[in-house]
Structures are given as structure tokens and as C-alpha cells.
Design a protein around this motif. Structure first.
Motif, PDB file in Angstrom:
ATOM      1  N   TRP A  60       0.839  -1.202   0.000  1.00 42.11           N
ATOM      2  CA  TRP A  60       0.000   0.000   0.000  1.00 42.11           C
ATOM      3  C   TRP A  60       0.872   1.249   0.000  1.00 42.11           C
ATOM      4  CZ3 TRP A  60      -3.291   3.598  -0.587  1.00 42.11           C
ATOM      5  CH2 TRP A  60      -3.651   4.523   0.376  1.00 42.11           C
ATOM      6  N   TYR A  61       1.937   1.240   0.807  1.00 45.07           N
ATOM      7  CA  TYR A  61       2.839   2.382   0.856  1.00 45.07           C
ATOM      8  C   TYR A  61       3.559   2.564  -0.488  1.00 45.07           C
ATOM      9  CZ  TYR A  61       6.696   5.425   2.054  1.00 45.07           C
ATOM     10  OH  TYR A  61       7.588   6.451   2.058  1.00 45.07           O
ATOM     11  N   LEU A  62       4.063   1.470  -1.053  1.00 42.39           N
ATOM     12  CA  LEU A  62       4.757   1.568  -2.340  1.00 42.39           C
ATOM     13  C   LEU A  62       3.815   2.026  -3.452  1.00 42.39           C
ATOM     14  CD1 LEU A  62       7.131  -1.523  -2.212  1.00 42.39           C
ATOM     15  CD2 LEU A  62       7.725   0.906  -1.978  1.00 42.39           C
ATOM     16  N   LEU A  63       2.560   1.607  -3.402  1.00 47.87           N
ATOM     17  CA  LEU A  63       1.581   2.076  -4.374  1.00 47.87           C
ATOM     18  C   LEU A  63       1.450   3.601  -4.285  1.00 47.87           C
ATOM     19  CD1 LEU A  63      -0.689   1.582  -6.477  1.00 47.87           C
ATOM     20  CD2 LEU A  63      -2.253   1.414  -4.512  1.00 47.87           C
ATOM     21  N   TYR A  64       1.383   4.095  -3.063  1.00 49.52           N
ATOM     22  CA  TYR A  64       1.290   5.543  -2.866  1.00 49.52           C
ATOM     23  C   TYR A  64       2.520   6.253  -3.438  1.00 49.52           C
ATOM     24  CZ  TYR A  64       1.142  10.022  -0.431  1.00 49.52           C
ATOM     25  OH  TYR A  64       1.154  11.359  -0.131  1.00 49.52           O
ATOM     26  N   VAL A  65       3.690   5.725  -3.153  1.00 52.29           N
ATOM     27  CA  VAL A  65       4.933   6.333  -3.649  1.00 52.29           C
ATOM     28  C   VAL A  65       4.971   6.288  -5.174  1.00 52.29           C
ATOM     29  CG1 VAL A  65       7.448   6.088  -3.721  1.00 52.29           C
ATOM     30  CG2 VAL A  65       6.236   5.901  -1.532  1.00 52.29           C
ATOM     31  N   LEU A  66       4.631   5.147  -5.755  1.00 48.96           N
ATOM     32  CA  LEU A  66       4.651   5.024  -7.215  1.00 48.96           C
ATOM     33  C   LEU A  66       3.631   5.950  -7.872  1.00 48.96           C
ATOM     34  CD1 LEU A  66       5.122   1.170  -7.577  1.00 48.96           C
ATOM     35  CD2 LEU A  66       6.802   2.967  -8.064  1.00 48.96           C
ATOM     36  N   LEU A  67       2.443   6.036  -7.304  1.00 47.65           N
ATOM     37  CA  LEU A  67       1.444   6.956  -7.839  1.00 47.65           C
ATOM     38  C   LEU A  67       1.938   8.400  -7.738  1.00 47.65           C
ATOM     39  CD1 LEU A  67      -1.898   5.457  -6.465  1.00 47.65           C
ATOM     40  CD2 LEU A  67      -1.154   5.543  -8.861  1.00 47.65           C
ATOM     41  N   SER A  68       2.583   8.724  -6.631  1.00 47.85           N
ATOM     42  CA  SER A  68       3.098  10.088  -6.453  1.00 47.85           C
ATOM     43  C   SER A  68       4.155  10.419  -7.503  1.00 47.85           C
ATOM     44  CB  SER A  68       3.696  10.252  -5.056  1.00 47.85           C
ATOM     45  OG  SER A  68       2.695  10.128  -4.077  1.00 47.85           O
ATOM     46  N   ASN A  69       4.981   9.430  -7.852  1.00 45.39           N
ATOM     47  CA  ASN A  69       6.063   9.664  -8.813  1.00 45.39           C
ATOM     48  C   ASN A  69       5.610   9.602 -10.259  1.00 45.39           C
ATOM     49  OD1 ASN A  69       8.330  10.195  -7.186  1.00 45.39           O
ATOM     50  ND2 ASN A  69       8.465   8.029  -6.673  1.00 45.39           N
ATOM     51  N   TYR A  70       4.729   8.677 -10.570  1.00 49.47           N
ATOM     52  CA  TYR A  70       4.429   8.406 -11.973  1.00 49.47           C
ATOM     53  C   TYR A  70       3.005   8.736 -12.416  1.00 49.47           C
ATOM     54  CZ  TYR A  70       8.848   5.999 -11.569  1.00 49.47           C
ATOM     55  OH  TYR A  70      10.165   5.705 -11.338  1.00 49.47           O
ATOM     56  N   ALA A  71       2.134   9.093 -11.496  1.00 51.54           N
ATOM     57  CA  ALA A  71       0.754   9.415 -11.859  1.00 51.54           C
ATOM     58  C   ALA A  71       0.376  10.773 -11.277  1.00 51.54           C
ATOM     59  CB  ALA A  71      -0.183   8.317 -11.368  1.00 51.54           C
ATOM     60  N   GLY A  72       1.182  11.773 -11.607  1.00 51.05           N
ATOM     61  CA  GLY A  72       0.955  13.118 -11.082  1.00 51.05           C
ATOM     62  C   GLY A  72      -0.405  13.683 -11.443  1.00 51.05           C
ATOM     63  N   GLY A  73      -0.853  13.383 -12.654  1.00 49.83           N
ATOM     64  CA  GLY A  73      -2.166  13.876 -13.069  1.00 49.83           C
ATOM     65  C   GLY A  73      -3.282  13.309 -12.208  1.00 49.83           C
ATOM     66  N   PHE A  74      -3.220  12.006 -11.961  1.00 50.25           N
ATOM     67  CA  PHE A  74      -4.223  11.358 -11.120  1.00 50.25           C
ATOM     68  C   PHE A  74      -4.151  11.881  -9.685  1.00 50.25           C
ATOM     69  CE2 PHE A  74      -5.045   7.894  -8.053  1.00 50.25           C
ATOM     70  CZ  PHE A  74      -6.420   7.823  -8.197  1.00 50.25           C
ATOM     71  N   MET A  75      -2.937  11.948  -9.141  1.00 55.77           N
ATOM     72  CA  MET A  75      -2.776  12.386  -7.752  1.00 55.77           C
ATOM     73  C   MET A  75      -3.165  13.850  -7.576  1.00 55.77           C
ATOM     74  SD  MET A  75      -1.815   9.749  -6.026  1.00 55.77           S
ATOM     75  CE  MET A  75      -0.744   9.972  -4.623  1.00 55.77           C
ATOM     76  N   GLY A  76      -3.062  14.641  -8.633  1.00 57.78           N
ATOM     77  CA  GLY A  76      -3.427  16.047  -8.560  1.00 57.78           C
ATOM     78  C   GLY A  76      -4.900  16.311  -8.779  1.00 57.78           C
ATOM     79  N   THR A  77      -5.676  15.269  -9.049  1.00 57.73           N
ATOM     80  CA  THR A  77      -7.110  15.430  -9.266  1.00 57.73           C
ATOM     81  C   THR A  77      -7.766  15.992  -8.014  1.00 57.73           C
ATOM     82  OG1 THR A  77      -7.102  13.527 -10.749  1.00 57.73           O
ATOM     83  CG2 THR A  77      -9.244  14.225  -9.881  1.00 57.73           C
TER      84      THR A  77
END
Length: 130
Positions: free
Chosen positions: A63-80
Motif C-alpha cells: 500500500w505504501y509503495l503504491l502511494y509512492v509510485l502513484l506520487s512519482n508516476y501518476a501526477g495527473g491522477f494524484m493532482g485530481t
């Protein structure tokens, strides 16, 4: 100021004596510890602990690594933006804290129901046999 450090070599221990109710009645030997460690009862306690701790640890790390990966590689999604200035990244970041506290609470319940009774039986038997 009290200190739990041992006295210096050649010095004397000036700390007050430990109350009798806090001291174990008998101190088990190393051989008794080894015997208990090899017992089926202790093995069951260890399996019960591991069946809880290992899967939950793996799940939390994933779960933590998913958060880190999303933060690094899915900026558009995380910025929604979800509402106002609250975005997905903030909600998932706060969920990390919530998850940590929930796991700690869940472990405390699990330990008191499943682990502590088994450990208390082993401890009582060791103290009685010493």
C-alpha cells in the motif's frame, strides 16, 4: 535523577531494591528457555503471531509503495481535485496515517485475544518450573 545504567566497575549500586512483587519468583535457566523454544506450544504461538504479522506487513508495504509510485508516476491522477483544495494525493497521504493507527489498534486487539493468553501460559509454566 534516577538511572537504569549499571554501576561503574568497582562502584556500588545505590538504586533501591526491586519490590518483591515485581521480581519473578524463579529465574528460568538457559536450558529451560531452549526447551520452551523447541516446544510445540511455543511453535504454535510463533505461527499465530506470524500468520498475523507477515501478511499485514506485506499488505502495508504494498500500500505504501503504491502511494509512492502513484506520487512519482501518476501526477495527473494524484493532482485530481476531489473538493476545494483537497486532491487525491492528500487523501491517500492521510490514509497512510489512518492505516498505521488502524493496524496498531488491530494488532493490540489480536495480541490480547490470541497471543497474550498463549504467552501467559508458557510464562507461568516457565516460572513455576524454574
Amino acid at each position: 535523577m534516577a538511572s537504569d545504567a549499571p554501576p561503574p566497575p568497582g562502584g556500588t549500586d545505590t538504586s533501591p531494591a526491586q519490590p518483591a512483587q515485581d521480581r519473578p519468583a524463579h529465574q528460568p535457566t538457559t536450558a529451560q528457555y531452549a526447551e520452551v523454544q523447541e516446544s510445540a506450544e511455543f511453535g504454535e504461538l510463533r505461527r499465530t503471531y506470524r500468520s498475523f504479522a507477515f501478511p499485514l506487513t506485506v499488505a502495508f508495504i504494498a500500500w505504501y509503495l503504491l502511494y509512492v509510485l502513484l506520487s512519482n508516476y501518476a501526477g495527473g491522477f494524484m493532482g485530481t481535485k476531489l473538493f476545494g483544495n483537497i486532491n487525491v494525493a492528500l487523501v491517500l497521504g492521510l490514509a497512510q496515517f489512518l492505516t498505521t493507527f488502524l493496524i496498531a489498534w488491530f494488532y493490540a486487539r489480536y495480541a490480547s485475544q490470541k497471543l497474550d493468553p498463549k504467552a501467559d501460559v508458557i510464562k507461568s509454566r516457565m516460572e513455576a518450573d524454574a
